[in-house]
Motif scaffolding. Sequence first.
Motif, PDB file in Angstrom:
ATOM      1  N   GLU A   1       0.828  -1.203   0.000  1.00 36.74           N
ATOM      2  CA  GLU A   1       0.000   0.000   0.000  1.00 36.74           C
ATOM      3  C   GLU A   1       0.864   1.255   0.000  1.00 36.74           C
ATOM      4  N   SER A   2       1.896   1.242   0.832  1.00 39.48           N
ATOM      5  CA  SER A   2       2.806   2.384   0.882  1.00 39.48           C
ATOM      6  C   SER A   2       3.504   2.571  -0.449  1.00 39.48           C
ATOM      7  N   MET A   3       3.864   1.451  -1.074  1.00 34.91           N
ATOM      8  CA  MET A   3       4.555   1.526  -2.353  1.00 34.91           C
ATOM      9  C   MET A   3       3.662   2.161  -3.417  1.00 34.91           C
ATOM     10  N   MET A   4       2.385   1.757  -3.483  1.00 39.24           N
ATOM     11  CA  MET A   4       1.478   2.319  -4.473  1.00 39.24           C
ATOM     12  C   MET A   4       1.238   3.806  -4.224  1.00 39.24           C
ATOM     13  N   GLU A   5       1.089   4.189  -2.984  1.00 44.40           N
ATOM     14  CA  GLU A   5       0.879   5.602  -2.669  1.00 44.40           C
ATOM     15  C   GLU A   5       2.110   6.430  -3.041  1.00 44.40           C
ATOM     16  N   ARG A   6       3.294   5.868  -2.795  1.00 47.16           N
ATOM     17  CA  ARG A   6       4.526   6.581  -3.144  1.00 47.16           C
ATOM     18  C   ARG A   6       4.648   6.758  -4.656  1.00 47.16           C
ATOM     19  N   VAL A   7       4.365   5.689  -5.401  1.00 46.58           N
ATOM     20  CA  VAL A   7       4.466   5.760  -6.860  1.00 46.58           C
ATOM     21  C   VAL A   7       3.437   6.727  -7.420  1.00 46.58           C
ATOM     22  N   ALA A   8       2.219   6.725  -6.844  1.00 47.72           N
ATOM     23  CA  ALA A   8       1.177   7.633  -7.311  1.00 47.72           C
ATOM     24  C   ALA A   8       1.567   9.092  -7.089  1.00 47.72           C
ATOM     25  N   ALA A   9       2.221   9.370  -5.973  1.00 50.50           N
ATOM     26  CA  ALA A   9       2.659  10.740  -5.701  1.00 50.50           C
ATOM     27  C   ALA A   9       3.773  11.161  -6.645  1.00 50.50           C
ATOM     28  N   GLU A  10       4.652  10.228  -6.996  1.00 51.72           N
ATOM     29  CA  GLU A  10       5.771  10.535  -7.888  1.00 51.72           C
ATOM     30  C   GLU A  10       5.329  10.646  -9.347  1.00 51.72           C
ATOM     31  N   SER A  11       4.260   9.922  -9.714  1.00 52.65           N
ATOM     32  CA  SER A  11       3.792   9.900 -11.103  1.00 52.65           C
ATOM     33  C   SER A  11       2.295  10.174 -11.137  1.00 52.65           C
ATOM     34  N   PRO A  12       1.875  11.429 -10.980  1.00 55.09           N
ATOM     35  CA  PRO A  12       0.445  11.740 -10.985  1.00 55.09           C
ATOM     36  C   PRO A  12      -0.185  11.440 -12.347  1.00 55.09           C
ATOM     37  N   TYR A  13      -1.487  11.293 -12.327  1.00 54.34           N
ATOM     38  CA  TYR A  13      -2.203  10.951 -13.555  1.00 54.34           C
ATOM     39  C   TYR A  13      -2.238  12.130 -14.526  1.00 54.34           C
ATOM     40  N   GLY A  14      -2.188  11.812 -15.811  1.00 53.20           N
ATOM     41  CA  GLY A  14      -2.447  12.806 -16.854  1.00 53.20           C
ATOM     42  C   GLY A  14      -1.263  13.658 -17.228  1.00 53.20           C
ATOM     43  N   LEU A  15      -1.571  14.843 -17.738  1.00 54.53           N
ATOM     44  CA  LEU A  15      -0.535  15.752 -18.218  1.00 54.53           C
ATOM     45  C   LEU A  15       0.210  16.395 -17.054  1.00 54.53           C
ATOM     46  N   LEU A  16       1.506  16.566 -17.235  1.00 56.91           N
ATOM     47  CA  LEU A  16       2.351  17.205 -16.236  1.00 56.91           C
ATOM     48  C   LEU A  16       2.696  18.594 -16.749  1.00 56.91           C
ATOM     49  N   ILE A  17       2.041  19.617 -16.192  1.00 59.71           N
ATOM     50  CA  ILE A  17       2.186  20.988 -16.679  1.00 59.71           C
ATOM     51  C   ILE A  17       3.168  21.758 -15.803  1.00 59.71           C
ATOM     52  N   ASP A  18       4.151  22.365 -16.432  1.00 52.63           N
ATOM     53  CA  ASP A  18       5.095  23.240 -15.750  1.00 52.63           C
ATOM     54  C   ASP A  18       4.790  24.669 -16.204  1.00 52.63           C
ATOM     55  N   GLU A  19       3.951  25.365 -15.438  1.00 56.64           N
ATOM     56  CA  GLU A  19       3.516  26.697 -15.838  1.00 56.64           C
ATOM     57  C   GLU A  19       4.676  27.684 -15.877  1.00 56.64           C
ATOM     58  N   ARG A  20       5.642  27.478 -15.006  1.00 62.69           N
ATOM     59  CA  ARG A  20       6.783  28.412 -14.973  1.00 62.69           C
ATOM     60  C   ARG A  20       7.608  28.308 -16.244  1.00 62.69           C
ATOM     61  N   ALA A  21       7.817  27.045 -16.702  1.00 60.18           N
ATOM     62  CA  ALA A  21       8.598  26.844 -17.935  1.00 60.18           C
ATOM     63  C   ALA A  21       7.732  26.923 -19.177  1.00 60.18           C
ATOM     64  N   GLY A  22       6.414  26.860 -18.989  1.00 63.07           N
ATOM     65  CA  GLY A  22       5.512  26.910 -20.126  1.00 63.07           C
ATOM     66  C   GLY A  22       5.515  25.647 -20.955  1.00 63.07           C
ATOM     67  N   THR A  23       5.709  24.485 -20.292  1.00 62.46           N
ATOM     68  CA  THR A  23       5.785  23.216 -21.015  1.00 62.46           C
ATOM     69  C   THR A  23       4.813  22.208 -20.409  1.00 62.46           C
ATOM     70  N   VAL A  24       4.537  21.175 -21.177  1.00 61.89           N
ATOM     71  CA  VAL A  24       3.678  20.092 -20.721  1.00 61.89           C
ATOM     72  C   VAL A  24       4.269  18.777 -21.200  1.00 61.89           C
ATOM     73  N   ALA A  25       4.156  17.749 -20.367  1.00 60.44           N
ATOM     74  CA  ALA A  25       4.654  16.417 -20.717  1.00 60.44           C
ATOM     75  C   ALA A  25       3.608  15.391 -20.324  1.00 60.44           C
TER      76      ALA A  25
END
Length: 612
Positions: A481-505
Amino acid sequence: MSTLALTRWPSRSRTRSVAFALARREGPRLIRSPIFIAGAVLSLGLFGLLTWQQAPVLHRDDVSTGGALLLLAAATLIAANLATSRAARDGSDELYSGIVSSAGVRTLGHLLSLLWAVGASLVVGGIMIVYLLIDSPVGVPRIPELLVGPLCVLLLGALGIALARWNPHPAVGPFAVVVVLALEVLLIQPIVRLNGTNGTAARSTWLALWTPLGLTNGVPSELAIRPSWWHALYLCGLGALFGVIALSRHGTRRTQTLALVGASAAILLGGVAQLQAPSAEARRALGHLLTDPQDHQVCEERVGVTYCAYPAYVPWVERWATPIENLFDDVPLSSRPQNLVVRQSFGSYFEGPTDVPHVTLRRIERQATPRGAAYGSPTLLPVGAEWGRGKMEGDYEMRSALFVAMQAVGIPQEWSDFVLTADDVAYLKRTLLPSMPKARRETFASRRLRVGAHWDSCHTSGQARSVVALWLAGQATAATESMMERVAAESPYGLLIDERAGTVAYNGPLSPLYPLNATPIFERVNLGSAEFHYAVRLLERPNDEVKTTLLAHWGELTDPDTDTSTLLTMFGLEPFPTIEAQLAALPSNITPLYGDRISTPDQYFAGVVPCH
């Protein structure tokens, strides 16, 4: 004073008494040296770094003690070198010019003072073993492997004293450490010699002070024939040689000549013996250990599951069984995998100085992934010679729990179960064929793209049963359970938006468990990222509440035709916005981090059909 007086030795009895008196003074001073203490601390730290992520295996980790103590040995070289050259550097050699404390006797005293350093290294090595004993280790440590570290301390300490007698400059010791460590790295480099996909033995590595099992410590100790006693003799010979070189600076005696002969014999005998290739009989025995594990393993049955382990690893059955048995508590009896065998395997790739016959490795590889069967069949769960420790134990427990959970909900795992339907064929013709050269399309379509043909992989994106499988595996133990929660926090769902850099991954639609190799069939079955994060949301709810709903609707939720939205409605979970919707909502100033555009899940899954 005449040269004769400088090279003259006192009587044997007086030499011994004076030398021991000097050793009793210099020994404690040596191990109290800040350099020596720093070396001991660094050795303990390095050993912890090498072993903290893996459950202790004493007949594997005993090798690591020697490698960790190399730092203490290097510190001993510098400290002993500075202690021996102290008088010369201070200009006080004339104060010791009396016959009772001649330079030769003082050198002998410094050499004897290394016994304190060796004793301290044994204490440090003992702390390492105690650290392993705390966490229920398996196996038995081997004496010659445990001796490598202390012998290196003695050997390099003698080298430091010899260098001080021939050149008392304070920079000589640190320079010698650099040279020794460079030679060590150079000698162990051939430890991996790739021949096809398998590592082969490089016996020349045994000329190094310490020879690891492998560059990543991932080679089972059972698969390496280590001439440990011969290597210990080789190290003893080197230490004696350096001691003789140190004493010869002040003239020679018959005892030194005899010691030189003995040291040379030990180096020659130990060196030649450890370079000899293992016998054909010993290599065949290793091959048999791999190809016929049932002849060597001990099996026991627990809750309908058979666990088979090599004798030294039998205590690990409890570790292997815990996530599986806990998971069974939340699965209907009729859906529990039948005839499941958890069998230990040493794998099919070995990187270190393994002495397994190459033909055996080829055979094991063919058995591992034969055409028509999966890496892990529905009745066989392979486990290795490693198991996680502490935080990393969750990764290993997840690997087993997810394997069993996927069977429980009916997700196919055998290659023979990946059969194309008419819809699959139409989908592949629409998405896969256009990317192929025209000359290959017709042949490929006629041979591979037909109803009933086997396919290489499938995905469960959008299927409710994959959420169920991930939840079952996640709640198996506190570590999973701890492992899944840790991985979920490190890799959130969907697009990863960096508003400061103006990029999305975008990490893609696959479960973030895959980079962690959390399932043994990750190359065949692709679990979805959204389903993973939905399972993590369910883990936040009381276990009994989720279990009650799952059992009440088990048949519906494990049906491959039941989509994820049904499960979300059942549990009242808010659905994630689709990637297409997220892309449409992006501000105009946000640009993709990689490439000109973001691939959608459909583009990621081109050529991969849904699991049936």
